[in-house]
Design an enzyme around this catalytic site. Structure first.
Site, PDB file in Angstrom:
ATOM      1  N   CYS A   2       1.012  -1.054   0.347  1.00  0.00           N
ATOM      2  CA  CYS A   2      -0.149  -0.011  -0.129  1.00  0.00           C
ATOM      3  C   CYS A   2       0.461   1.333  -0.077  1.00  0.00           C
ATOM      4  O   CYS A   2       2.028   1.459   0.295  1.00  0.00           O
ATOM      5  CB  CYS A   2      -0.940   0.004   1.104  1.00  0.00           C
ATOM      6  SG  CYS A   2      -1.209  -1.351   1.161  1.00  0.00           S
ATOM      7  N   ARG A  27       4.500   0.201  -7.128  1.00  0.00           N
ATOM      8  CA  ARG A  27       4.005  -0.862  -5.267  1.00  0.00           C
ATOM      9  C   ARG A  27       3.479  -2.224  -5.255  1.00  0.00           C
ATOM     10  O   ARG A  27       3.596  -2.604  -4.517  1.00  0.00           O
ATOM     11  CB  ARG A  27       4.177  -0.257  -3.756  1.00  0.00           C
ATOM     12  CG  ARG A  27       5.869   1.039  -3.561  1.00  0.00           C
ATOM     13  CD  ARG A  27       4.333   2.298  -2.785  1.00  0.00           C
ATOM     14  NE  ARG A  27       5.224   1.261  -1.548  1.00  0.00           N
ATOM     15  CZ  ARG A  27       6.223   1.471  -0.941  1.00  0.00           C
ATOM     16  NH1 ARG A  27       6.939   1.790  -1.171  1.00  0.00           N
ATOM     17  NH2 ARG A  27       6.362   0.252   0.847  1.00  0.00           N
ATOM     18  N   TRP A  79      -3.379  -2.688  -1.474  1.00  0.00           N
ATOM     19  CA  TRP A  79      -3.421  -3.715  -1.810  1.00  0.00           C
ATOM     20  C   TRP A  79      -3.919  -4.767  -0.712  1.00  0.00           C
ATOM     21  O   TRP A  79      -3.368  -5.335   0.393  1.00  0.00           O
ATOM     22  CB  TRP A  79      -1.613  -4.066  -1.920  1.00  0.00           C
ATOM     23  CG  TRP A  79      -1.141  -5.451  -2.804  1.00  0.00           C
ATOM     24  CD1 TRP A  79      -1.167  -5.362  -3.995  1.00  0.00           C
ATOM     25  CD2 TRP A  79      -1.223  -6.366  -2.212  1.00  0.00           C
ATOM     26  NE1 TRP A  79      -0.735  -7.007  -4.105  1.00  0.00           N
ATOM     27  CE2 TRP A  79      -0.296  -7.491  -2.952  1.00  0.00           C
ATOM     28  CE3 TRP A  79      -0.747  -6.746  -0.527  1.00  0.00           C
ATOM     29  CZ2 TRP A  79      -0.032  -8.330  -2.610  1.00  0.00           C
ATOM     30  CZ3 TRP A  79      -0.231  -8.357  -0.566  1.00  0.00           C
ATOM     31  CH2 TRP A  79       0.446  -9.194  -1.455  1.00  0.00           C
ATOM     32  N   ASN A 105      -1.260   2.247   6.311  1.00  0.00           N
ATOM     33  CA  ASN A 105      -0.386   1.219   5.953  1.00  0.00           C
ATOM     34  C   ASN A 105       0.385  -0.222   7.312  1.00  0.00           C
ATOM     35  O   ASN A 105       0.251   0.575   8.333  1.00  0.00           O
ATOM     36  CB  ASN A 105       1.112   0.987   4.618  1.00  0.00           C
ATOM     37  CG  ASN A 105       1.141   2.066   4.065  1.00  0.00           C
ATOM     38  OD1 ASN A 105      -0.827   1.949   3.582  1.00  0.00           O
ATOM     39  ND2 ASN A 105       2.075   2.412   2.893  1.00  0.00           N
ATOM     40  N   GLY A 106       0.067  -1.728   6.961  1.00  0.00           N
ATOM     41  CA  GLY A 106       0.149  -1.854   8.489  1.00  0.00           C
ATOM     42  C   GLY A 106      -0.745  -2.952   8.218  1.00  0.00           C
ATOM     43  O   GLY A 106      -2.451  -3.361   7.329  1.00  0.00           O
ATOM     44  N   GLU A 490      17.818 -16.310 -10.373  1.00  0.00           N
ATOM     45  CA  GLU A 490      17.419 -15.070 -10.914  1.00  0.00           C
ATOM     46  C   GLU A 490      16.330 -15.029 -12.405  1.00  0.00           C
ATOM     47  O   GLU A 490      15.246 -13.871 -12.443  1.00  0.00           O
ATOM     48  CB  GLU A 490      18.579 -14.182 -10.647  1.00  0.00           C
ATOM     49  CG  GLU A 490      18.498 -12.665 -11.647  1.00  0.00           C
ATOM     50  CD  GLU A 490      17.753 -11.849 -10.027  1.00  0.00           C
ATOM     51  OE1 GLU A 490      16.967 -12.528  -9.219  1.00  0.00           O
ATOM     52  OE2 GLU A 490      16.958 -10.718 -10.621  1.00  0.00           O
ATOM     53  N   LYS A 494      12.834 -13.499 -12.396  1.00  0.00           N
ATOM     54  CA  LYS A 494      12.432 -13.000 -13.593  1.00  0.00           C
ATOM     55  C   LYS A 494      11.155 -13.036 -14.484  1.00  0.00           C
ATOM     56  O   LYS A 494       9.871 -12.790 -14.828  1.00  0.00           O
ATOM     57  CB  LYS A 494      13.600 -12.182 -14.504  1.00  0.00           C
ATOM     58  CG  LYS A 494      14.518 -10.939 -14.129  1.00  0.00           C
ATOM     59  CD  LYS A 494      13.843 -10.016 -13.337  1.00  0.00           C
ATOM     60  CE  LYS A 494      13.448 -10.084 -11.500  1.00  0.00           C
ATOM     61  NZ  LYS A 494      14.490  -9.916 -10.384  1.00  0.00           N
ATOM     62  N   GLU A 497       8.075 -13.608 -12.746  1.00  0.00           N
ATOM     63  CA  GLU A 497       7.693 -12.872 -12.742  1.00  0.00           C
ATOM     64  C   GLU A 497       6.658 -12.145 -13.314  1.00  0.00           C
ATOM     65  O   GLU A 497       5.714 -11.164 -13.223  1.00  0.00           O
ATOM     66  CB  GLU A 497       8.578 -11.014 -11.589  1.00  0.00           C
ATOM     67  CG  GLU A 497       8.764 -12.070 -10.531  1.00  0.00           C
ATOM     68  CD  GLU A 497      10.201 -10.588  -9.659  1.00  0.00           C
ATOM     69  OE1 GLU A 497      10.784 -10.626 -10.462  1.00  0.00           O
ATOM     70  OE2 GLU A 497       9.678 -10.012  -9.173  1.00  0.00           O
ATOM     71  N   HIS A 513      18.334 -35.574 -11.573  1.00  0.00           N
ATOM     72  CA  HIS A 513      17.252 -35.827  -9.756  1.00  0.00           C
ATOM     73  C   HIS A 513      16.206 -35.942 -10.026  1.00  0.00           C
ATOM     74  O   HIS A 513      15.574 -36.293  -8.552  1.00  0.00           O
ATOM     75  CB  HIS A 513      18.504 -35.599  -8.923  1.00  0.00           C
ATOM     76  CG  HIS A 513      19.216 -35.540  -8.904  1.00  0.00           C
ATOM     77  ND1 HIS A 513      20.009 -37.079  -8.196  1.00  0.00           N
ATOM     78  CD2 HIS A 513      20.603 -34.757  -8.565  1.00  0.00           C
ATOM     79  CE1 HIS A 513      21.369 -37.042  -7.921  1.00  0.00           C
ATOM     80  NE2 HIS A 513      21.470 -36.029  -8.988  1.00  0.00           N
ATOM     81  N   LYS A 612       6.201  -4.037  -5.063  1.00  0.00           N
ATOM     82  CA  LYS A 612       7.353  -3.707  -5.094  1.00  0.00           C
ATOM     83  C   LYS A 612       8.015  -4.054  -3.281  1.00  0.00           C
ATOM     84  O   LYS A 612       9.306  -4.500  -4.016  1.00  0.00           O
ATOM     85  CB  LYS A 612       7.557  -2.353  -5.232  1.00  0.00           C
ATOM     86  CG  LYS A 612       8.997  -1.887  -5.202  1.00  0.00           C
ATOM     87  CD  LYS A 612       9.346  -2.685  -6.481  1.00  0.00           C
ATOM     88  CE  LYS A 612      11.421  -1.963  -6.579  1.00  0.00           C
ATOM     89  NZ  LYS A 612      11.500  -3.524  -7.764  1.00  0.00           N
TER      90      LYS A 612
HETATM   91  O1  M6R Z   1      13.353  -4.402  -1.589  1.00  0.00           O
HETATM   92  P1  M6R Z   1      13.915  -5.798  -1.045  1.00  0.00           P
HETATM   93  O2  M6R Z   1      15.297  -6.409  -2.067  1.00  0.00           O
HETATM   94  O3  M6R Z   1      14.071  -6.794  -0.118  1.00  0.00           O
HETATM   95  O4  M6R Z   1      12.892  -6.917  -1.561  1.00  0.00           O
HETATM   96  C1  M6R Z   1      12.940  -8.623  -1.826  1.00  0.00           C
HETATM   97  C2  M6R Z   1      12.109  -9.010  -2.719  1.00  0.00           C
HETATM   98  O5  M6R Z   1      10.667  -8.977  -2.102  1.00  0.00           O
HETATM   99  C3  M6R Z   1      12.506  -8.684  -3.765  1.00  0.00           C
HETATM  100  O6  M6R Z   1      13.643  -9.384  -4.835  1.00  0.00           O
HETATM  101  C4  M6R Z   1      11.366  -9.217  -4.845  1.00  0.00           C
HETATM  102  O7  M6R Z   1      11.833 -11.338  -4.955  1.00  0.00           O
HETATM  103  C5  M6R Z   1      11.069  -8.805  -6.611  1.00  0.00           C
HETATM  104  N1  M6R Z   1       9.841  -8.452  -6.884  1.00  0.00           N
HETATM  105  C6  M6R Z   1      12.062 -10.322  -7.228  1.00  0.00           C
HETATM  106  O8  M6R Z   1      12.240  -8.873  -8.833  1.00  0.00           O
END
Ligand code: M6R
Length: 617
Positions: A2, A27, A79, A105-106, A490, A494, A497, A513, A612
């Site tokens: 949020c 975000r 959110w 927020n929270g 990674e 990507k 996501e 395996h 985010k």
């Molecule tokens: O802000 P942070 O680096 O702590 O965030 C960690 C993960 O939430 C963040 O890397 C997430 O996996 C991304 N969306 C990856 O692209």
């Protein structure tokens, strides 16, 4: 997650608020709303969907609000957590008398008994949210007319709640001011000339001012255009100094790129230059990381480096783990933050715990850092967002200086994290087994990173063509070894996501395996075949994949005919030392994922279900 924006000052209040919300869109959210103080009553508009839709519905208000009259307002992107993403559940929430509005927020954990108590006093509620209950509780205290008005009412209410909050509140009875508070969810106050803007993230503030005050947990502040009065919950004044945020407001715009993600991928050479600037001493072959606050004597006393992170930051940590072991022969481990915090981890004398986080607000990494510190570890943070909670709580560490990362899919933060971890490994290496010449060679390697990234970016069109050939796939595996194993993780992260394709990263040796059972002609494999130790074995795995008719894309070192000869499509990356290879390889995979997602028509910068920064568990 949020986002909060609030403004008090002479500008067109709804316009400032909507612009702020737009900068927080990255975000992730599913509804948005705004509340402004009017002559007689609070104006409120909130709805499901995007900020552009909210703006459309506010056309009249935007033109009727002329500059030059001082007023206040708050706005929010939500959110959904408690209750679905409906207009009723969206923020701001107004109390029953419609004299007070709040954004939050929270999570307020004890909202149910508070709600029941307030209902017994005659309060009515329009939503299922914990946030509306907090607003009503503040309004309830306000009816008792506390001496300090809204500021006191907020403090009294916050003393009663358990949980986390970042809030902004306005009251029709106190025009010309906002009250904000935080515990576990960030609030920054931008201090302009005769105006102030508050937000949950500096990105929403920098278009008005670059002078910001970061609130600490349990701070409550009354903000007027000319004064910021900060207190703790016991009403004692506290001092928080203002910092200059060096984010150019333009940095939070797309700057001509179709997506923030693409812009951020292309910003990587400059971002890494900023990360390493002034932090390498080529003459002594060492890294200068004064933020760690470690003298040579401290360095040799550290016997283990434990890295904590989530998602992309976790993958970067894995590269760091390998580099620390290689350069320093120092025991090193990387662990997912949530796993660490709930596992009763063993911390010993000589442990250094490094929390890695782009946002500096990820709740699991923050809690893991606190757990490590509580158990007596020396802690430090690698963070991008200046003044974020993890950065401040760690007290020591290294800022990435990657600039604002807006796209939900992290790109430049990863490359800057890896560059930083290589410098950390170098520093420990020079205090142990690396001699001057070896240190100098590693310095040169790190300094070459921006050029290597530029060489990969120059292949954008070629990578787009490879992506075209695979955009229709439904699944794929990424495989790699050694320094390229975290890159396989990674690369797969990507792709899943932003394109919603099923992608998994594996150590190349793991295929046999189990996962190999899935391979067939429409199940591509992306093999990381750069020239690093283990390449020959990965080539062997490629042959096994091809024997099952799986199409293979290979990332290969330029000029490597052997590797290029065993795959269907090649993406070549420049020659470099193995510990550097994760960076150009990841950049190539970022571009590949980006183009696949673009060709599939996905919403790249704000993928579904993702936020985010993950500030709630
Ligand atoms: O802000 P942070 O680096 O702590 O965030 C960690 C993960 O939430 C963040 O890397 C997430 O996996 C991304 N969306 C990856 O692209």
């Amino acid at each position: 997650m949020c986002g909060i924006v609030g403004y008090v000052g002479p500008r067109n209040v709804p316009e400032v608020l909507l612009n702020g919300l737009k900068r927080l869109e990255y975000r992730g959210y599913d509804s948005a709303g705004i509340a402004t103080l009017g002559k007689k009553s609070i104006f409120l508009r909130k709805q499901e969907g995007k900020v552009d839709g909210l703006r459309e519905s506010l056309k009249d208000l935007l033109t009727s609000h002329r500059d030059g009259k001082s007023s206040a307002g708050i706005a929010h992107t939500r959110w959904a957590t408690h209750g679905p993403p409906t207009a009723a559940n969206a923020h701001p929430h107004v109390d029953g008398s419609e004299r007070l509005a709040l954004v939050h927020n929270g999570i307020i954990e004890n909202y149910r008994p508070i709600r029941e108590h307030l209902e017994s006093k005659g309060h009515t509620f329009r939503s299922d949210t914990d946030s509306e209950v907090l607003g009503a509780l503040i309004a309830d205290y306000l009816t008792e007319k506390p001496k300090g008005g809204l500021l006191d009412a907020v403090s009294l209410a916050l003393q009663k709640v358990h949980g986390t909050y970042g809030i902004a509140v306005i009251s029709q009875d106190e025009p010309g001011c906002l009250v904000v508070a935080r515990r576990g969810s960030p609030i920054v106050i931008g201090v302009g000339i005769d105006e102030a803007i508050v937000a949950s993230d500096p990105a929403a503030v920098v278009s008005v001012t670059q002078q910001v005050i970061f609130l600490d947990d349990n701070d409550v502040a009354k903000v007027t255009p000319t004064k910021v009065d900060i207190r703790n919950l016991e009403n004692r004044p506290v001092r928080r100094s203002a910092h200059e945020v060096d984010w150019d407001p333009e940095a939070a715009t797309k700057g001509g790129y179709e997506h923030f993600m693409l812009k951020e991928i292309f910003e990587q050479p400059e971002a890494v230059r900023n990360t390493i600037r002034g932090r390498l001493d080529p003459e002594s072959g060492n890294a200068l990381l004064s933020g760690l606050g470690l003298e040579p004597r401290d360095l040799v006393e550290i016997s283990r480096i434990l890295m904590l992170g989530c998602g992309t930051s976790l993958n970067a940590g894995m590269v760091g783990e390998f580099a620390v072991e290689e350069f320093a022969h120092l025991f090193s481990e990387v662990e997912q933050s949530a796993e660490f915090r709930y596992r009763n981890p063993i911390i010993q004398r000589g442990d250094l715990v490094l929390a890695i986080s782009q946002s500096g607000e990820t709740i699991d990494t923050l809690a893991a850092l606190r757990e490590a510190e509580q158990k007596g570890a020396l802690v430090a943070a690698l963070v991008n967002v200046v003044g974020s909670t993890i950065a401040r709580e760690a007290g020591r560490g290294i800022y990435l200086h990657a600039g604002p990362e807006i796209s939900v899919a992290s790109t430049k933060a990863f490359t800057c994290q890896v560059a930083t971890l290589l410098m950390v490994a170098l520093k420990f290496g020079r205090s142990r087994r690396l001699n001057l010449v070896q240190g100098q060679r590693i310095c040169r390697g790190i300094e070459s990173i921006p050029d290597l990234i530029e060489q990969v970016l120059a292949k954008n069109d070629e990578i787009a063509k490879v992506a075209e050939a695979y955009a229709e796939m439904s699944h794929c595996f990424y495989i790699g070894r050694g320094y390229l194993f975290p890159v396989a993780m990674e690369g797969a992260l990507k792709l899943k996501e932003i394109s919603y394709l099923h992608a998994e990263g594996y150590h190349a040796s793991e295929l046999k395996h189990g996962p190999i059972a899935l391979l067939q002609k429409d199940f591509p494999v992306i093999a990381l075949l750069n020239d690093v130790p283990g390449k020959e074995k990965t080539i062997g795995n490629v042959h096994e994949c091809r024997a099952r008719h799986a199409p293979v894309i290979g990332v290969v070192t330029e000029g490597d005919a052997e590797a290029a000869g065993c795959i269907h499509h090649a993406i070549s990356v420049p020659v470099c030392d193995p510990y550097i290879a994760p960076i150009p390889t990841t950049v190539a995979l970022q571009l590949f994922a980006y183009h696949v997602a673009r060709l599939r028509g996905c919403e790249i910068d704000q993928p579904r279900n993702l936020a985010k920064s993950v500030t709630v568990e």
